[in-house]
Design a protein around this motif. Sequence first.
Motif, PDB file in Angstrom:
ATOM      1  N   SER A  32      49.383  33.299   4.603  1.00 18.12           N
ATOM      2  CA  SER A  32      50.357  32.974   5.637  1.00 18.12           C
ATOM      3  C   SER A  32      50.779  31.520   5.476  1.00 18.12           C
ATOM      4  N   LYS A  47      52.004  41.706  12.414  1.00 19.38           N
ATOM      5  CA  LYS A  47      52.223  40.311  12.796  1.00 19.38           C
ATOM      6  C   LYS A  47      53.135  40.255  14.018  1.00 19.38           C
ATOM      7  N   THR A  62      51.198  32.837  16.791  1.00 18.26           N
ATOM      8  CA  THR A  62      51.348  33.947  15.853  1.00 18.26           C
ATOM      9  C   THR A  62      50.030  34.709  15.803  1.00 18.26           C
ATOM     10  N   GLU A  64      48.085  37.862  13.726  1.00 21.03           N
ATOM     11  CA  GLU A  64      48.009  38.885  12.692  1.00 21.03           C
ATOM     12  C   GLU A  64      46.746  39.678  12.976  1.00 21.03           C
ATOM     13  N   SER A  74      41.407  39.969  13.951  1.00 22.06           N
ATOM     14  CA  SER A  74      42.628  39.219  14.239  1.00 22.06           C
ATOM     15  C   SER A  74      42.481  37.732  13.940  1.00 22.06           C
TER      16      SER A  74
END
Length: 194
Positions: A32, A47, A62, A64, A74
């Motif tokens: 990322s 995402k 953010t 993911e 996560s």
Amino acid sequence: MSRSIFKAVSLFAAIVFLIACSPKLDWRTVQSPQEQYTALFPGKPDKLERRIPYLDQEFLQTLEAVKIDEDIYSVSTIQLPAGQSASLNILISQLQNNLLDRAKASGGDVIVEDAFYKTVDRQRLPTKDYFLDLKGGDNSQQLMRVRWINRMAPNGASCIYQISILHTKSDSPNAKTFFSKEEYENFFSNFAPE
């Protein structure tokens, strides 16, 4: 006729065998660049991005995450612009306290343990791992392992990372024992911020 039945049964048996032998976890490296980290996820993560209000400003968060059976892996990233160092420590403290207070209020336990993480350039730095036992009102139990890391960019901006695994159905006596399995350790030991 019997030869075609034999082929069909053989093909069906081969497919069943392959499905049974295929690994549940499909480990893959996720880079990322915008969030400035590399992580090893047990599947392809989804995402999400959102803006979170904090005092009189908003920060980009953010997330993911991937769900494998009863486990949610996560990585959450909150980006703070340069000059927000005063907000950094307060925001980290709030993130930690919200989760830890929730565990304690549910009647669960929290175990804190010293740990280390590696940056992309292989620098080894100290951190803490939190093992949470969350109790539900219906006698359900959830286990969580979480780690917070903050990193400063050369331009003075900061990233707060929350790396976690939530296990939603547990019969394990405690989170520390449960998350000592290799599949969970891989996720934490292979997260590397820049």
